[in-house]
Structures are given as C-alpha cells and as structure tokens.
Design a protein around this motif. Structure first.
Motif, PDB file in Angstrom:
ATOM      1  N   ASP A 131       0.765  -0.965   0.071  1.00  0.00           N
ATOM      2  CA  ASP A 131       0.023   0.203  -0.384  1.00  0.00           C
ATOM      3  C   ASP A 131       0.947   1.315   0.065  1.00  0.00           C
ATOM      4  O   ASP A 131       2.148   0.857   0.072  1.00  0.00           O
ATOM      5  CB  ASP A 131      -1.005   0.128   1.283  1.00  0.00           C
ATOM      6  CG  ASP A 131       0.076   0.106   2.663  1.00  0.00           C
ATOM      7  OD1 ASP A 131       0.848   0.342   2.461  1.00  0.00           O
ATOM      8  OD2 ASP A 131      -0.392  -1.335   3.898  1.00  0.00           O
ATOM      9  N   LYS A 132       0.378   2.209  -0.066  1.00  0.00           N
ATOM     10  CA  LYS A 132       1.150   4.198   0.157  1.00  0.00           C
ATOM     11  C   LYS A 132       0.451   4.379   1.295  1.00  0.00           C
ATOM     12  O   LYS A 132      -0.998   4.238   1.750  1.00  0.00           O
ATOM     13  CB  LYS A 132       0.519   4.554  -1.632  1.00  0.00           C
ATOM     14  CG  LYS A 132       1.379   3.311  -2.295  1.00  0.00           C
ATOM     15  CD  LYS A 132       1.430   4.821  -3.309  1.00  0.00           C
ATOM     16  CE  LYS A 132       2.265   3.877  -4.872  1.00  0.00           C
ATOM     17  NZ  LYS A 132       2.037   5.068  -6.041  1.00  0.00           N
ATOM     18  N   ASP A 133       1.423   5.453   1.683  1.00  0.00           N
ATOM     19  CA  ASP A 133       0.920   6.559   1.894  1.00  0.00           C
ATOM     20  C   ASP A 133      -0.257   7.590   2.148  1.00  0.00           C
ATOM     21  O   ASP A 133       0.152   8.652   0.394  1.00  0.00           O
ATOM     22  CB  ASP A 133       1.428   7.832   2.707  1.00  0.00           C
ATOM     23  CG  ASP A 133       1.309   8.340   3.731  1.00  0.00           C
ATOM     24  OD1 ASP A 133       0.154   8.814   4.170  1.00  0.00           O
ATOM     25  OD2 ASP A 133       2.468   9.365   4.329  1.00  0.00           O
ATOM     26  N   LEU A 134      -1.188   7.636   1.803  1.00  0.00           N
ATOM     27  CA  LEU A 134      -2.435   8.580   0.702  1.00  0.00           C
ATOM     28  C   LEU A 134      -2.201   9.652   1.354  1.00  0.00           C
ATOM     29  O   LEU A 134      -3.320  10.766   0.618  1.00  0.00           O
ATOM     30  CB  LEU A 134      -3.579   7.967   0.185  1.00  0.00           C
ATOM     31  CG  LEU A 134      -3.459   6.547   0.116  1.00  0.00           C
ATOM     32  CD1 LEU A 134      -5.060   5.820  -0.022  1.00  0.00           C
ATOM     33  CD2 LEU A 134      -2.474   6.723  -1.561  1.00  0.00           C
ATOM     34  N   GLU A 155       7.478   6.614   2.875  1.00  0.00           N
ATOM     35  CA  GLU A 155       8.935   6.380   3.635  1.00  0.00           C
ATOM     36  C   GLU A 155       9.257   5.933   4.508  1.00  0.00           C
ATOM     37  O   GLU A 155      10.430   5.886   4.417  1.00  0.00           O
ATOM     38  CB  GLU A 155       9.013   8.045   3.822  1.00  0.00           C
ATOM     39  CG  GLU A 155       9.255   9.043   2.682  1.00  0.00           C
ATOM     40  CD  GLU A 155      10.331   8.925   1.865  1.00  0.00           C
ATOM     41  OE1 GLU A 155      11.284   8.832   2.221  1.00  0.00           O
ATOM     42  OE2 GLU A 155       9.773   9.393   0.568  1.00  0.00           O
ATOM     43  N   LYS A 156       8.357   5.119   5.717  1.00  0.00           N
ATOM     44  CA  LYS A 156       8.480   4.381   6.139  1.00  0.00           C
ATOM     45  C   LYS A 156       9.175   3.078   5.916  1.00  0.00           C
ATOM     46  O   LYS A 156       9.904   2.422   6.402  1.00  0.00           O
ATOM     47  CB  LYS A 156       7.489   4.434   7.096  1.00  0.00           C
ATOM     48  CG  LYS A 156       7.189   5.402   7.820  1.00  0.00           C
ATOM     49  CD  LYS A 156       5.731   5.323   9.121  1.00  0.00           C
ATOM     50  CE  LYS A 156       5.862   6.953  10.136  1.00  0.00           C
ATOM     51  NZ  LYS A 156       4.412   6.188  10.478  1.00  0.00           N
ATOM     52  N   TYR A 157       8.485   2.679   4.891  1.00  0.00           N
ATOM     53  CA  TYR A 157       8.869   1.289   4.287  1.00  0.00           C
ATOM     54  C   TYR A 157       9.856   0.812   3.716  1.00  0.00           C
ATOM     55  O   TYR A 157      11.301   0.692   3.535  1.00  0.00           O
ATOM     56  CB  TYR A 157       8.436   0.960   3.061  1.00  0.00           C
ATOM     57  CG  TYR A 157       6.284   0.928   3.617  1.00  0.00           C
ATOM     58  CD1 TYR A 157       6.535   0.887   5.148  1.00  0.00           C
ATOM     59  CD2 TYR A 157       5.389   0.800   2.285  1.00  0.00           C
ATOM     60  CE1 TYR A 157       4.588   0.425   5.375  1.00  0.00           C
ATOM     61  CE2 TYR A 157       4.054   0.453   2.886  1.00  0.00           C
ATOM     62  CZ  TYR A 157       3.908   0.587   4.353  1.00  0.00           C
ATOM     63  OH  TYR A 157       2.341   0.274   5.144  1.00  0.00           O
ATOM     64  N   ILE A 158      10.452   2.937   2.924  1.00  0.00           N
ATOM     65  CA  ILE A 158      11.863   2.640   2.186  1.00  0.00           C
ATOM     66  C   ILE A 158      12.813   2.429   3.347  1.00  0.00           C
ATOM     67  O   ILE A 158      13.914   1.721   3.424  1.00  0.00           O
ATOM     68  CB  ILE A 158      11.967   4.193   1.419  1.00  0.00           C
ATOM     69  CG1 ILE A 158      10.996   3.721   0.276  1.00  0.00           C
ATOM     70  CG2 ILE A 158      13.330   4.194   1.110  1.00  0.00           C
ATOM     71  CD1 ILE A 158      11.049   5.735  -0.301  1.00  0.00           C
ATOM     72  N   SER A 159      12.868   3.473   3.683  1.00  0.00           N
ATOM     73  CA  SER A 159      13.791   3.641   5.647  1.00  0.00           C
ATOM     74  C   SER A 159      14.051   2.469   6.468  1.00  0.00           C
ATOM     75  O   SER A 159      14.757   1.702   6.939  1.00  0.00           O
ATOM     76  CB  SER A 159      13.014   4.775   6.994  1.00  0.00           C
ATOM     77  OG  SER A 159      13.669   4.591   8.316  1.00  0.00           O
ATOM     78  N   SER A 160      12.969   1.164   6.404  1.00  0.00           N
ATOM     79  CA  SER A 160      12.548   0.019   7.209  1.00  0.00           C
ATOM     80  C   SER A 160      13.950  -0.797   6.315  1.00  0.00           C
ATOM     81  O   SER A 160      14.636  -1.589   6.362  1.00  0.00           O
ATOM     82  CB  SER A 160      11.395  -0.379   6.984  1.00  0.00           C
ATOM     83  OG  SER A 160      11.118   0.439   8.462  1.00  0.00           O
ATOM     84  N   ILE A 161      13.042  -0.925   4.678  1.00  0.00           N
ATOM     85  CA  ILE A 161      14.239  -2.017   4.108  1.00  0.00           C
ATOM     86  C   ILE A 161      15.885  -1.206   3.733  1.00  0.00           C
ATOM     87  O   ILE A 161      16.400  -2.523   4.230  1.00  0.00           O
ATOM     88  CB  ILE A 161      13.514  -1.918   2.464  1.00  0.00           C
ATOM     89  CG1 ILE A 161      11.826  -2.021   2.402  1.00  0.00           C
ATOM     90  CG2 ILE A 161      14.280  -2.317   1.444  1.00  0.00           C
ATOM     91  CD1 ILE A 161      11.713  -3.709   2.929  1.00  0.00           C
ATOM     92  N   SER A 162      15.972  -0.303   3.576  1.00  0.00           N
ATOM     93  CA  SER A 162      17.366   0.273   3.523  1.00  0.00           C
ATOM     94  C   SER A 162      18.660  -0.102   4.837  1.00  0.00           C
ATOM     95  O   SER A 162      19.340   0.103   4.651  1.00  0.00           O
ATOM     96  CB  SER A 162      17.077   1.989   3.535  1.00  0.00           C
ATOM     97  OG  SER A 162      16.951   2.507   4.747  1.00  0.00           O
ATOM     98  N   LYS A 163      17.216  -0.610   5.659  1.00  0.00           N
ATOM     99  CA  LYS A 163      18.523  -1.472   7.202  1.00  0.00           C
ATOM    100  C   LYS A 163      19.161  -2.530   6.792  1.00  0.00           C
ATOM    101  O   LYS A 163      19.830  -2.794   7.617  1.00  0.00           O
ATOM    102  CB  LYS A 163      17.529  -0.917   8.230  1.00  0.00           C
ATOM    103  CG  LYS A 163      17.497   1.078   8.689  1.00  0.00           C
ATOM    104  CD  LYS A 163      16.320   0.798  10.087  1.00  0.00           C
ATOM    105  CE  LYS A 163      16.356   2.611  10.019  1.00  0.00           C
ATOM    106  NZ  LYS A 163      14.895   2.176  11.295  1.00  0.00           N
ATOM    107  N   GLU A 164      18.387  -3.415   6.094  1.00  0.00           N
ATOM    108  CA  GLU A 164      17.686  -4.378   6.013  1.00  0.00           C
ATOM    109  C   GLU A 164      18.709  -4.727   4.147  1.00  0.00           C
ATOM    110  O   GLU A 164      19.175  -6.214   4.283  1.00  0.00           O
ATOM    111  CB  GLU A 164      16.642  -5.247   5.733  1.00  0.00           C
ATOM    112  CG  GLU A 164      16.313  -4.872   7.396  1.00  0.00           C
ATOM    113  CD  GLU A 164      16.765  -5.149   8.721  1.00  0.00           C
ATOM    114  OE1 GLU A 164      17.409  -6.241   8.410  1.00  0.00           O
ATOM    115  OE2 GLU A 164      16.088  -4.758   9.324  1.00  0.00           O
TER     116      GLU A 164
END
Length: 520
Positions: free
Chosen positions: A32-35, A69-78
């Motif tokens: 999903d997205k942040d709408l 952006e929260k999803y991007i941040s979470s994935i970038s840490k992994e």
C-alpha cells in the motif's frame, strides 16, 4: 575487450570486499501507500498538469502517490544498498543477499520481491576538436533525412515543434553545452531540465556520445540547416545508460519516465533497448520487461513514447528490443537512404503475441552532431529521433489530439498506409498529411483472375525502374504469414496460384500510394 573490462569490474568488487556471487538486484514491491501525503499541484509541473487535463487524466492517481518513506527506511536498514523508488510500481530497487531478502519477504507491508536479471557490456567514447565541415555527400544526406519525411512542408509553414516538450533518455550528452548545433536551444533556454540518474546529479554533459547525436536528430541545427525537425521544442535530458550494461538501466529508465512525467514531457524519445542479454524472444510480448511496463504506464499518462526497434535484423536475434514491444510505444525501424527500403540491421517484428512492429520507419543512416564535429552514423537509434522530432511538429499542427490519437495519425501518414509489414510498418511518416491532408489515390494496379491464376497487373504508365510493389499474405485470423517486395516486369508485379491459399486468407498489395486487398 568486453571480457577484459568485465574481469576488471569483478576484481574491483572483490577488492572492495563485496561477494559478487551472493548478492543480487531486486524490486521490493509494497502492499500500500501513504495516501495522505500528496499534493498534485506541488508535485507536477504546470506543463504536466495541462497534459493531464487535455487527456482527461485525473490529477490524483494512485500510481502517482509517493512510496511510503517509512517502508523505504525500514528496507534500507536491511539491504546492502537501495536504488530508485518507483511511484508507478510502488516499489524500491535494492541490492541484497539471499538472507536479507528472506527477511524482507516476511515484512507485513511487503507484497512481493522480484529479482532483476543482470549482465555487463562495455562501450567507449573519444574526444576531438569540433568540426562543422561536411562533404558533398554528407550535405545531401543531411537534406534527405528531412526531405524523406516531407519535412520541408513543416519548415515552410513555420512548424518547428513549438510548445511541445521532449524528454530524451540516453547515455550522456557531452558537448551539448558547447556545440554550435545546440546554440539555438541554449540561447532560448529550451533545455528545461536535466538529470543524470546514474550519478544523481543534474549535469548530463558527460558519458557516452550517443545522446548528443540523438538530440541533434530531434532538434539540432547546423547553421540554417535542420538536422532534426523539432528545432523550437523544449527538452528534458536524462542520462539513464551506463558504459557497462546492467539491469539498473531499466530501473533508471523507469525513474526517468516518472521524472519526465512530473516535468511535463509530451514526448519521450528513447533510442535504447534490451534483447538477448536479458530476455528470450518470447519475452517480447509487450508486458514482461520492466522497461516495457514503464513505457506503457508513461503512455497512460498522456506521453507519446517513441522507441527504437533495435539493430539486430542481420543477427541471430533479429526481432525488436524492449520496450519497442510495448503496445503503446511508437516503435521505429530503419530504411536505407539509398533504396528507401528496409536496411539489413533494422530489427523485425512482430511481437511475440503477433502485434504489428515497427509502427513506422525513417532513415537509419544520418548526419548527426558528435562531440567534436558532425558524424555519419547508422542505426535505428537515429531513425527514432527523426520520428520524435516529426511527432513534435505533427502535434503542433493538431494540439487537441491525445498522445494515442497522434500515434494513430502518424501511422496513417505513413507512405505505405494502410499496407504494412514487419520490416517497414506503415512506412515513412509524411508531414504533408498533417498540413494538407491525405491526397486522393488513383489506382495503380489491378487484380486479374484467369482460371486458377491471380495476377497483379500494374498500369503501364505507372511502371519505372525504381518503383517497387509491396505485398503481404494474411491468414484467416488477419496475421501476416509472408511479405515481400517485387519489381514489375512486363506490367506483372506478382502471379500466384489461387488453389495454394485457403478461404479467409488474403493478399494485400501496395504500389505507388495505392493499396488493395484480394480475399481468397
């Protein structure tokens, strides 16, 4: 040479402490997205908003909302590294190990993870002092690359692509900031924006020479002589191609398409494509590759996407590249300026699902601006920008058209239309069609049936040494089974046995502007 560079690249990665065998490139697709975080009037340029309004496209489309952006941040840490985030795909490109991907797949906001295919290939560029001198042969070719599309009709009527914004995706644009060929663009500030997606910088006056040559064939001028037709258009220049090829280039193409959409592009001209390094022929189906899906989404936003067919016609691969396989892409093949017919290197259609490609053709041998002077160049890379510049001028004559309406009108303007084949498409677009309309056509041949023999007979006063008869055969479902070109002899262009064909099959013949179909 390519093997040496590839070896050096691998050694470099090893020295950097990176395990080249354990990591891969992936798309992490989100559920999903942040709408709540999107204002189209802040995001789109005014030109982009105008395009959407004209095409009756909503300004608040789900595909345009940003990736969370929260999803991007979470994935970038992994992962090892993150790449482009695509609004259109709601996905993030990453480089990761198998173990990292297994962990990411368990995140509740991750829909799926798709691995990217990769490969490497190296090209080179050279530097010299700029030279604008042309041989007599080059002057003639420069004129013909405009006149074969009846481009003088646009020029004589002051039609030069004004008001149309063209995005060009390529491997770099060295010398565009200094070359006299682009002085008219610089002086009028019509290079609106630039971005290098490889280096994440605005400067694109670097990299491979290819983009410079392509830009000149869209809208360059050498003194008072046109190299391309869209000399008064606006331009967006995007560097998406790397010296060594990887799947990242398709990622950059997608990012550039979203950037071009945001910045108001009306046309994307792409002389790029990918074939056997990543795909099989059955993948040329208009839906498999990332770049093809990106091109179709761009078209759905009201952008006319023009792409090269590729230069594999005389190689084992033979068929088109992606994204030329996309249904909504105006795919351009090449003809020879010496014969006016298909040139051997130009890739063939149809698509894997038997759709018509190429759509149109133009000269695949042109005069273009290089880093240091004018160059004699070959490839569908240069027939494509000639058509893109043509399209900008055609749109200027009929600004009310949507991108897909213009697509169809360009096909209809082709010198072979309604005839087509998988080497020439509908032929070469004609500027006169957009200014004066289509001329009435006088029959130039007839079908003569005597017992079991069908003969195509050309009119006596129509025969000459240079004209050719185009013909194709279709099965009962309307797909081409064969096509060819013949030279009339003693008024006979073709003679066949009717009994060799089944009911429902057909023969379509084109000669000097006239097309007719015989049904068996």
């Amino acid at each position: 040479m390519r093997g040496v560079f590839r070896y050096i690249l691998i050694i470099y990665l090893v020295l950097q402490g990176i395990d080249v065998s354990a990591q891969n490139n992936y798309w992490v697709v989100f559920k999903d997205k942040d709408l709540n975080n999107f204002n189209p009037f802040d995001y789109y340029s005014q030109k982009s908003i105008e395009r959407r309004v004209k095409n009756d496209i909503t300004l608040v489309s789900y595909s345009d909302f940003p990736v969370n952006e929260k999803y991007i941040s979470s994935i970038s840490k992994e992962v090892i590294k993150t790449g482009e985030a695509s609004r259109w795909l709601n996905a993030l490109a990453v480089i990761a190990t198998d173990e990292q991907i297994k962990k990411i797949q368990k995140f509740d906001f991750v829909k799926e993870v798709k691995q990217m295919q990769t490969t490497s290939n190296v090209t080179e560029v050279i530097k010299k002092k700029y030279n604008i001198e042309l041989t007599e042969e080059s002057v003639e070719l420069l004129q013909e690359q405009i006149s074969h599309m009846n481009g003088e009709v646009f020029i004589d009527n002051n039609i030069d692509g004004k008001g149309v914004r063209i995005a060009i995706f390529d491997g770099g644009f060295p010398a565009v900031n200094t070359s006299p060929v682009f002085k008219h663009l610089r002086d009028s500030n019509r290079i609106i924006d630039t971005y290098d997606f490889i280096r994440n910088k605005e400067d694109v006056n670097t990299g491979m020479l290819h983009g410079t040559m392509v830009l000149s064939c869209v809208g360059g001028k050498l003194g008072d002589k046109n190299i391309g037709l869209a000399t008064n258009s606006e331009f967006l220049l995007a560097r998406t191609e790397m010296p060594f090829e990887t799947y990242k280039e398709e990622e950059y193409w997608l990012a550039a398409a979203e950037w071009a959409d945001r910045n108001g592009a009306d046309i994307i001209s792409s002389s790029l494509g990918y074939t056997y390094h990543r795909y099989f022929e059955y993948n040329m189906d208009g839906k498999t590759s990332l770049i093809t899906r990106a091109a179709n989404i761009a078209a759905s936003k009201g952008i006319l996407v023009v792409n090269a067919m590729g230069n594999d016609g005389d190689k084992k691969w033979q068929v088109m590249c992606v994204p030329a396989d996309a249904d909504s892409v105006l795919s351009v093949g090449a003809i020879s300026p010496r014969t006016g017919y298909h040139v051997s290197f130009s890739s063939y259609g149809p698509t894997a699902d038997k759709r018509l490609k190429p759509n149109v053709t133009a000269f695949g041998e042109t005069i273009a601006a290089g880093r240091t002077g004018m160059k004699h160049v070959f490839g569908t890379s240069f027939s494509t920008p000639l058509v893109a510049g043509f399209a900008a001028c055609a749109w200027q004559t009929r600004p009310e058209l949507t991108n897909m309406e213009l697509f169809e009108e360009i096909e209809k303007s082709g010198n072979l239309y309604p005839y087509y084949d998988y080497a020439h498409g509908y032929g070469v677009p004609d500027a006169a069609y957009f200014v004066y309309g289509k001329d009435s056509i006088t029959p130039t041949f007839t079908f003569k049936k005597i017992n079991n023999i069908l003969t195509v007979v050309v009119e006596e006063d129509e025969t000459d040494d240079t004209s050719r008869v185009f013909y194709n055969f279709k099965d009962s479902e309307g797909f081409l089974t064969n096509y060819a070109i013949s030279i009339p002899e003693n008024k006979k262009a073709l003679e066949i046995k009717i009994s060799d064909y089944k009911p429902g099959e057909s023969l379509t013949v084109h000669y000097k502007g006239f097309t007719e179909t015989y049904y068996f």
